[in-house]
Design an enzyme around this catalytic site. Structure first.
Site, PDB file in Angstrom:
ATOM      1  N   SER A  78       0.826  -1.196   0.000  1.00  0.00           N
ATOM      2  CA  SER A  78       0.000   0.000   0.000  1.00  0.00           C
ATOM      3  C   SER A  78       0.862   1.249   0.000  1.00  0.00           C
ATOM      4  O   SER A  78       1.929   1.269   0.631  1.00  0.00           O
ATOM      5  CB  SER A  78      -0.890   0.003   1.246  1.00  0.00           C
ATOM      6  OG  SER A  78      -1.506   1.256   1.413  1.00  0.00           O
ATOM      7  N   TYR A  91      -3.880  -1.402   9.332  1.00  0.00           N
ATOM      8  CA  TYR A  91      -3.700  -1.787   7.933  1.00  0.00           C
ATOM      9  C   TYR A  91      -2.252  -1.604   7.478  1.00  0.00           C
ATOM     10  O   TYR A  91      -1.634  -2.524   6.939  1.00  0.00           O
ATOM     11  CB  TYR A  91      -4.646  -0.960   7.057  1.00  0.00           C
ATOM     12  CG  TYR A  91      -4.475  -1.200   5.575  1.00  0.00           C
ATOM     13  CD1 TYR A  91      -4.850  -2.405   4.999  1.00  0.00           C
ATOM     14  CD2 TYR A  91      -3.947  -0.209   4.746  1.00  0.00           C
ATOM     15  CE1 TYR A  91      -4.705  -2.620   3.647  1.00  0.00           C
ATOM     16  CE2 TYR A  91      -3.802  -0.423   3.383  1.00  0.00           C
ATOM     17  CZ  TYR A  91      -4.179  -1.626   2.835  1.00  0.00           C
ATOM     18  OH  TYR A  91      -4.030  -1.843   1.495  1.00  0.00           O
TER      19      TYR A  91
END
Length: 178
Positions: A78, A91
């Protein structure tokens, strides 16, 4: 974990080996740490899927790649790992763990002609981001563009793929962490 094992076993049974593994599963939680003191399970869930799930699949398929002295593992990370996005600690930490694992693994498997690539994906317009209405006003990639980036990584086999914004964020954090 049992479903991952079953999937990997079936793939190996049907095809004998895997040339390219793309770990694209992800679960994101947008919540500040100070709002998470009673939600430790959020951290467990993201680690379970984003880190342990990917590692489990790699561990199932890597022996076949090593036996064939060929393979490519692509882990979808990410942009948050580069940008250290606030309110995404669960996350980002899970994706950062996968990223660190990938860098270590890369050195271990290079002599077996196995490549490891991390793609620091920016926001992609998928159902995962739909609940966050703010994202309606933020630039995102289409799923087709994201797929094109993955295909290019398959062909070129880079160590990592990042957007200009992601790279700038990482440099900015390194130079001015405050």
């Amino acid at each position: 974990m049992a479903a991952i094992d079953k999937c990997a076993q079936q793939v190996l049974k049907d095809f004998g080996h895997v040339d390219i593994l793309v770990n694209n599963a992800g679960r994101s939680i947008r919540r500040a740490v100070f709002e998470s003191f009673d939600r430790f399970h959020d951290f467990e869930r993201t680690m379970q899927l984003n880190y342990f799930g990917a590692i489990r699949m790699i561990m199932n398929l890597l022996p076949s790649m090593a036996k064939h002295k060929s393979g490519h593992v692509i882990n979808i990370s990410s942009i948050g790992v580069l940008a250290n996005a606030a309110r995404f600690s669960a996350y980002v930490a899970s994706k950062a763990a996968l990223d660190a694992f990938s860098r270590c693994l890369s050195a271990e498997v290079k002599h077996k002609n196995i490549e490891i690539t991390s793609i620091y994906m920016p926001l992609v317009r998928t159902p995962m981001i739909a609940p966050t209405k703010l994202y309606d006003y933020v630039p995102t990639w289409s799923p087709e563009h994201a797929a094109d980036v993955v295909i290019k990584a398959i062909l070129d086999k880079p160590k990592s793929v990042a957007t200009t914004l992601g790279t700038a964020a990482a440099v900015s954090y390194a130079l001015w962490p405050r």
